[in-house]
Structures are given as structure tokens and as C-alpha cells.
Scaffold this motif. Structure first.
Motif, short mmCIF file in Angstrom:
data_model
loop_
_atom_site.label_atom_id
_atom_site.label_comp_id
_atom_site.label_asym_id
_atom_site.label_seq_id
_atom_site.Cartn_x
_atom_site.Cartn_y
_atom_site.Cartn_z
N GLN A 1 1.00 -35.52 36.37
CA GLN A 1 0.00 -36.38 35.74
C GLN A 1 -0.25 -37.61 36.61
O GLN A 1 0.67 -38.14 37.21
CB GLN A 1 0.51 -36.82 34.37
N GLU B 1 -0.90 -28.29 35.36
CA GLU B 1 0.33 -27.51 35.29
C GLU B 1 0.60 -26.91 36.67
O GLU B 1 -0.34 -26.45 37.34
CB GLU B 1 0.19 -26.40 34.26
N ARG C 1 -4.12 -34.42 34.41
CA ARG C 1 -2.87 -33.69 34.58
C ARG C 1 -3.15 -32.24 34.93
O ARG C 1 -4.24 -31.73 34.64
CB ARG C 1 -1.97 -33.79 33.36
N LYS D 1 -0.82 -29.00 43.68
CA LYS D 1 -0.49 -27.72 43.05
C LYS D 1 -0.46 -26.60 44.09
O LYS D 1 0.50 -25.82 44.15
CB LYS D 1 -1.51 -27.41 41.95
N LEU E 1 4.35 -30.21 34.63
CA LEU E 1 3.02 -30.81 34.76
C LEU E 1 3.11 -32.00 35.71
O LEU E 1 4.14 -32.68 35.77
CB LEU E 1 2.51 -31.33 33.42
N LYS F 1 7.16 -26.08 30.74
CA LYS F 1 6.24 -26.02 31.87
C LYS F 1 6.25 -27.35 32.61
O LYS F 1 6.39 -28.41 32.01
CB LYS F 1 4.83 -25.70 31.39
#
Length: 134
Positions: free
Chosen positions: A94, A9, A7, A128, A92, A90
Motif C-alpha cells: 500500500q 496484492e 494498494r 509487483k 498487499l 495475502k
């Protein structure tokens, strides 16, 4: 059997993150072990980075913000679940893998598992970066 969970963030809304992970046209952009995907009815033919083809299905669940990838035929069989989670405010992302290798690949399972885990970490980093450059 190869099982693991990774995972990361992200600085993005859960909706934006789900939009990215649930878009089948973007799989090859993030998951470099997948070279090509061809939609065939309700299924997808998938060309892996190593010389092999497989058959998979995708099921997106917007309520749970998850995508179930089922590997049905080919050198990998089993499932991968990508999900957007909210923890302590937050966002995340995963990925959870539960796959079995074809018999001819099993002698290399330990090395392949490590390779898959590294690939998953890199895929999450690419997702991300994509979300945070907006």
C-alpha cells in the motif's frame, strides 16, 4: 492538498516485499516521477521528473513493515507511507500520500493529483512484477 491511498496484492512473502519497498537505491526503478536520489547525510536530495529538486528523508520501520518518506523542501511537501500488509493470508503493498504542492503548482492540483495517482498505480504494478518474477 493531495491525499490518496492505493494498494495491490502481490504473490510474494511480506519480508521480500518489505525488502524491495525499503531499499532507497530502487526508488527510481519503480517510482518514475523520481529521476535521481543523492544521499546527503541523513537526508536525500531528489530530482523529480519535472524540472525541480527537493529534499526528503526516509524512515524504515521493519516492525510495522512501513517506509515513511517525508518531503521536506521543494515543490512537494508532506509524506508518503509505503507499507506491506497481510490481509486474509495475502500480501498487499500500500502507498498512502498526503502532500501539499508549492504555490505555483496549486492551480494544476487536480490534474497533478490524477497524475500522482496513476503514477502510484504504475509503481505498485512495477513492484509487483519485480517480486513475482523471482
Amino acid at each position: 492538498m493531495i491525499t490518496f491511498r492505493k494498494r495491490i496484492e502481490v504473490e510474494a512473502s511480506a519480508d521480500d516485499a518489505f525488502r524491495v519497498i525499503s531499499d532507497p537505491d530502487r526508488i527510481t526503478e519503480f517510482w518514475k516521477g523520481t529521476r535521481r536520489i543523492i544521499k546527503e547525510g541523513k537526508f536525500y536530495r531528489v530530482r523529480f521528473a519535472f524540472p525541480a529538486w527537493g529534499l526528503m528523508s526516509l524512515h524504515s520501520d521493519a516492525d510495522r513493515m512501513s517506509v515513511l518518506t517525508s518531503y521536506l523542501k521543494g515543490p512537494i511537501r508532506g509524506s508518503k507511507i509505503d507499507a506491506v500488509l497481510i490481509e486474509n493470508g495475502k500480501t498487499l503493498i500500500q502507498t498512502e500520500w498526503n502532500v501539499r504542492l508549492s504555490l505555483y503548482l496549486r492551480p494544476f492540483e487536480r490534474r497533478i493529483k490524477s497524475h500522482f495517482e496513476t503514477g502510484a498505480e504504475h509503481a505498485l504494478l512495477r513492484i509487483k512484477e519485480d517480486l513475482e518474477k523471482r
